[in-house]
Design an enzyme around this catalytic site. Structure first.
Site, PDB file in Angstrom:
ATOM      1  N   HIS A 276      -1.459   5.122   8.862  1.00  0.00           N
ATOM      2  CA  HIS A 276      -2.395   4.856   7.776  1.00  0.00           C
ATOM      3  C   HIS A 276      -1.724   5.133   6.411  1.00  0.00           C
ATOM      4  O   HIS A 276      -1.779   4.295   5.504  1.00  0.00           O
ATOM      5  CB  HIS A 276      -3.641   5.731   7.969  1.00  0.00           C
ATOM      6  N   GLU A 277      -1.077   6.282   6.297  1.00  0.00           N
ATOM      7  CA  GLU A 277      -0.411   6.623   5.028  1.00  0.00           C
ATOM      8  C   GLU A 277       0.672   5.604   4.680  1.00  0.00           C
ATOM      9  O   GLU A 277       0.822   5.208   3.524  1.00  0.00           O
ATOM     10  CB  GLU A 277       0.213   8.023   5.095  1.00  0.00           C
ATOM     11  N   HIS A 280      -0.649   2.613   3.013  1.00  0.00           N
ATOM     12  CA  HIS A 280      -0.826   2.749   1.558  1.00  0.00           C
ATOM     13  C   HIS A 280       0.465   2.379   0.824  1.00  0.00           C
ATOM     14  O   HIS A 280       0.445   1.778  -0.241  1.00  0.00           O
ATOM     15  CB  HIS A 280      -1.206   4.187   1.193  1.00  0.00           C
ATOM     16  N   GLU A 356      -8.530   2.250   1.553  1.00  0.00           N
ATOM     17  CA  GLU A 356      -8.599   3.040   2.791  1.00  0.00           C
ATOM     18  C   GLU A 356      -8.793   2.134   4.006  1.00  0.00           C
ATOM     19  O   GLU A 356      -8.130   2.304   5.023  1.00  0.00           O
ATOM     20  CB  GLU A 356      -9.722   4.070   2.728  1.00  0.00           C
TER      21      GLU A 356
HETATM   22 ZN    ZN Z   1      -5.800   6.845   2.931  1.00  0.00          ZN
END
Ligand code: ZN
Length: 414
Positions: A276-277, A280, A356
């Site tokens: 997930h990071e 980003h 997100e």
């Molecule tokens: Zn995040």
């Protein structure tokens, strides 16, 4: 407990999260009212002027002539910080030692807390003083287009602080240790390599001295990216690997914290969180936020330039003769731009939620939807985040989408 949450958390955790949310909400209401009252009193009694004169008197006392605007501004902001620290202290103490303590998150001892507050104050002042001096100098030196130079200065300072903060400032508060060799480290390295993330260093921050809340993030420019994991994110076995002999000596007599022992994510879940990071990063979310903030800063300085000579702006705050740069800037930022900032914040919160979802999707595309789902649930439970909110409240307040919405969006990968 709403039926949607079935299988995600038990009745007991739900109750704990609910009570924690209620305590935080009442606390927020009281501290919000208090800060509204203080800022109203500051306006009614022209607090800026009082602190400005106090700074001038102090300079006189020290033998400087009082027309030294830079020194007076630095002293003025120091006095304001002292005032803010003192009025904020009871709330900070209550939040740490009553609310966080009661719900089992606080790990700070009183001496640690005191040392931390003192460090925070002085380091803040040391960083702030040269920036203030720079701003004032530029406004006087820059002529009609000073806002352009101010903008460049702000951009430079921001990049500079982003560079030095992780290596030189953050370690003053917490210890960052390189992640030990092992399965987890190898897994993270191969995950980073698979998306061509230029992983330069991999740290674990010992946040568990502060609180048992957990997190993970990355930072760094260009080819020098670092990933930081909170030790509280790791399972007990991984956490124990970080301990030095000294720690073990010290902890021998301590009781094993049952709650802390149960916290943390397994390696697969941690890799999903990092997926997930990395999303980003791959989707340029950081860069996009940085660009938006640059546009914001530019607009803000341009407005300040436009208004900086307007007499009413100063006289409304008690400044009849002098028109200090810092005061003008503060009035523009805090008062004139307040309605605009509220709208921008709302838009940014929305954008953040969108990012997100995109990052979750990125982790899903990497085939990590299942462990991500369980990691989100575990983090939610470890941090006792309350999972149910009214959509309108959530839209205004939450930079991250509520748990249920994220889980729902991950369903397409099952
Ligand atoms: Zn995040």
């Amino acid at each position: 407990m709403p039926a949607d949450l079935e299988g995600m958390l038990d009745e007991e955790t739900f109750t704990k999260a609910r009570l924690y949310a209620l305590d935080k909400s009442s606390f927020g209401a009281v501290s919000g009212l208090f800060s509204q009252a203080t800022s109203t009193l500051m306006l009614v009694y022209q607090g800026y002027k009082i602190f400005w004169d106090l700074a001038g008197d102090s300079l006189d006392g020290l033998g400087y002539s009082s027309d030294h605007e830079i020194l007076q501004s630095i002293l003025f902001s120091t006095y304001l910080s002292i005032f803010g620290t003192i009025t904020g202290l009871p709330f900070s103490v209550y939040s740490t030692f009553v609310i966080e303590q009661k719900h089992g998150f606080n790990k700070q001892t009183v001496p640690f807390y005191i040392k931390d507050q003192i460090k925070k104050f002085f380091i803040g002042q040391i960083i702030q003083a040269p920036i203030l001096a720079g701003i004032i100098k530029i406004v006087y030196w820059g002529g009609d287009h000073f806002y352009l130079y101010l903008w460049l200065f702000a951009m430079f300072m921001l990049l500079f602080l982003m560079t030095v903060y992780p290596d030189y400032i953050a370690p003053l508060f917490d210890s960052y240790i390189p992640m030990p060799e092992g399965d987890l480290r190898a897994g993270i390295e191969s995950l980073a390599a698979s998306v061509e993330f230029p992983l330069y260093k991999l740290f674990v921050v010992v946040g568990s001295k502060r609180s048992t809340h957990s997190n993970a993030y990355f930072y760094g420019f260009y080819k020098f990216k670092r990933i930081v994991l909170f030790d509280t994110l790791l399972e007990l076995a991984e956490r124990n690997k970080l301990k030095t002999k000294e720690d073990e000596e010290k902890e021998k007599d301590e009781e094993v914290d049952e709650k802390a022992a149960k916290m943390g994510c397994n390696n697969n879940e941690i890799l999903a969180i990092l997926g997930h990071e990395l999303g980003h990063w791959k989707l340029n979310h950081v860069l996009k936020n940085l660009l938006i903030s640059q546009v914001q800063i530019f607009l803000m300085f341009a407005l300040f330039a436009f208004l900086s000579k307007a007499k009413p702006l100063y006289s409304a705050f008690g400044f009849e003769d002098a028109q200090p740069v810092l005061v003008g800037l503060m009035v523009v930022l805090q008062f004139i731009l307040a309605p605009y900032s509220a709208v921008v914040n709302f838009a940014m919160t929305n954008l953040s939620r969108k990012f997100e979802f995109q990052a979750d999707e990125f982790a899903g595309d990497l085939g990590r939807a299942v462990p991500l789902r369980s990691a989100l649930i575990k983090l939610n439970n470890d941090n006792l985040s309350y999972p149910v909110y009214d959509w309108l409240y959530s839209a205004w307040n939450h930079s991250h989408p509520p748990l249920l919405e994220r889980i729902e969006a991950l369903k397409k990968y099952q």
